[in-house]
Design an enzyme around this catalytic site. Structure first.
Site, PDB file in Angstrom:
ATOM      1  N   CYS A 125       0.799  -1.222   0.000  1.00 37.81           N
ATOM      2  CA  CYS A 125       0.000   0.000   0.000  1.00 37.81           C
ATOM      3  C   CYS A 125       0.834   1.276   0.000  1.00 37.81           C
ATOM      4  CB  CYS A 125      -0.954  -0.011   1.182  1.00 37.81           C
ATOM      5  SG  CYS A 125      -2.005  -1.479   1.198  1.00 37.81           S
ATOM      6  N   HIS A 149      -2.625   7.927   6.309  1.00 35.82           N
ATOM      7  CA  HIS A 149      -2.899   6.616   5.702  1.00 35.82           C
ATOM      8  C   HIS A 149      -4.283   6.163   6.158  1.00 35.82           C
ATOM      9  CE1 HIS A 149      -1.896   3.017   3.591  1.00 35.82           C
ATOM     10  NE2 HIS A 149      -1.969   2.244   4.675  1.00 35.82           N
ATOM     11  N   GLU A 183      -0.541   5.177  13.752  1.00 35.41           N
ATOM     12  CA  GLU A 183      -0.219   6.359  12.947  1.00 35.41           C
ATOM     13  C   GLU A 183      -0.406   7.635  13.772  1.00 35.41           C
ATOM     14  OE1 GLU A 183      -1.033   8.328   8.533  1.00 35.41           O
ATOM     15  OE2 GLU A 183      -2.445   6.825   9.306  1.00 35.41           O
ATOM     16  N   HIS A 237      -9.901   1.987   0.471  1.00 36.54           N
ATOM     17  CA  HIS A 237      -8.441   1.826   0.442  1.00 36.54           C
ATOM     18  C   HIS A 237      -8.023   1.283  -0.924  1.00 36.54           C
ATOM     19  CE1 HIS A 237      -4.400   1.223   1.390  1.00 36.54           C
ATOM     20  NE2 HIS A 237      -4.476   0.377   2.394  1.00 36.54           N
TER      21      HIS A 237
END
Length: 416
Positions: A168, A308, A319, A345
């Site tokens: 990703c 993200h 994160e 996503h």
């Protein structure tokens, strides 16, 4: 030792987007600012037997309306998205590629998985009809570098050309490596970003087996809920985000409209676990610090972070922790949003489409929201721009992307 800023500056002059929210940048951007969720029940196949039955699909898509029908048949859906988004970006930049030196143009387009639709289709052909019936275009359609190759053929781009595969983080890595190619003097123009199309039966079976995806099938529009206490997994999206990068000198010489400067980039690894992010946020913290150093920017200069923000229990918490480590007290003053709450996503295309968003934020001074935060997680306690887009003076933006294998990528954009 942290990287030092390069003297050859890289700017963004063109944007292209294909997403569940729109098949072009303008429609996508308008839907994003309106807080429109792109998630619904999967229509590409019957998802009834799957734990996750929802996704952010690119609907009403006819690739043959945008590219040669013969090439459409020969290439995977993931390549279609990237090729069309690249064409949009080229047109948006105002470049006349026929007048440019093809030796000075390169293409780097990332994908986490590549031609998954081709994989599913041709595996079925082999088992149903035998190995001699498998298409001769299977391998060219499957391989991740084919999107970059097809774009290069279209525009005569003979400079650096490859695909990036880092789960990703692929799209952000593609942009960072493209910027490096310009800084090193290997190219004046780079077409870069990410493309992905993994809403297929086998991909869903595989991600469901990992228990990675949301199972809020009854309420798909609110299933992607980054930073919410009740989040239960990511929602798959598909599409592409492609940018035109140029050296500042080249862009100025032709009088180009400049969206922003791609000022900094860094890549790191957690070296911790095959799928789980480092719980201390060390790898991502290092990526953000190095990207800021590469841009010559202090943490206090950053106005907005496109996170993200996958809507998984681990990612959003870790994160948030990493952002606090890097930005200290300034973390409380930052706007942080996860546009995956609307786009889903996009895996390897996430960095591409989210970089398109960063460029538009700088251009317009509008920050897209994070939707679906109804029960804030006490461990996710930053300003996530809930529900409603915000107007602000934005000069410096940072975007994060993480991938399985511990991959981290961060990129910094600044106002021109």
């Amino acid at each position: 030792m942290d990287p030092v800023p390069s003297s050859r500056r890289v700017v963004v002059t063109g944007l292209g987007a294909v997403t569940a929210l729109g098949h072009d940048t303008d429609s996508f951007w308008a839907a994003l600012l309106a807080g429109t969720p792109g998630v619904d029940r999967v229509s590409h196949f019957d998802p009834s037997d799957y734990p996750c039955q929802i996704g952010a699909e690119v609907r009403d898509w006819d690739a043959a309306a945008h590219m040669d029908p013969k090439e459409t048949r020969r290439n995977d859906r993931s390549t279609h998205f990237g090729f069309v988004a690249a064409g949009q970006a080229v047109r948006d930049s105002g470049l006349d590629m026929a007048r440019e030196d093809g030796d000075r143009i390169g293409v780097i387009i990332g994908s986490g998985i590549g031609g998954m639709q081709t994989h599913d289709t041709q595996i079925k052909v082999m088992f149903d009809r035998g190995p001699r019936k498998v298409s001769p275009f299977t391998i060219p359609s499957l391989i991740i570098n084919m999107c970059s190759g097809l774009v290069a053929i279209e525009y005569g781009a003979r400079g650096p050309n490859f695909g990036v595969v880092s789960a990703c983080a692929s799209g952000t890595h593609a942009l960072g490596e493209a910027a490096h190619a310009i800084r090193r003097g290997e190219a004046d123009i780079m077409i870069a970003g990410g493309s992905e199309a993994t809403i297929t039966p086998f991909a869903y079976a595989s991600f469901c087996a990992m228990k990675a995806m949301s199972t809020r099938n009854a309420t798909p529009r609110t299933a992607s809920r980054p930073f919410d206490r009740t989040r239960d997994g990511f929602v798959m999206g598909e599409g592409a985000g492609i940018l035109i990068l140029e050296s500042l000198e080249h862009a100025q010489a032709r009088g180009a409209r400049i969206y922003c400067e791609l000022a900094g980039y860094a890549a790191t690894c957690d070296a911790f676990h095959i799928t789980q992010p480092d719980p201390e946020g060390r790898g991502l913290s290092l990526a953000m610090r190095r990207a800021l150093a590469n841009a010559g920017a202090a943490p206090e200069e950053v106005d907005y972070i496109n996170a993200h923000g996958t809507s998984t229990p681990y990612n959003d918490r870790f994160e948030t922790l990493a952002i606090k480590k890097v930005f200290g007290e300034h973390a409380r003053k930052l706007c942080v949003s996860s546009t995956k709450s609307m786009t889903g996503h996009l895996l390897g295309a996430a960095g591409g489409i989210e970089s398109v968003i960063c460029a538009k934020v700088i251009q317009t001074g509008r920050i897209p929201p994070t939707i679906n935060i109804t029960e804030p997680d006490p461990e996710c306690d930053l300003d996530y721009v809930p529900d409603v887009a915000r107007t602000a003076r934005v000069r410096t933006v940072l975007s994060n992307n993480l991938g399985f294998g511990g991959q981290n990528a961060a990129v910094v954009f600044r106002a021109p």
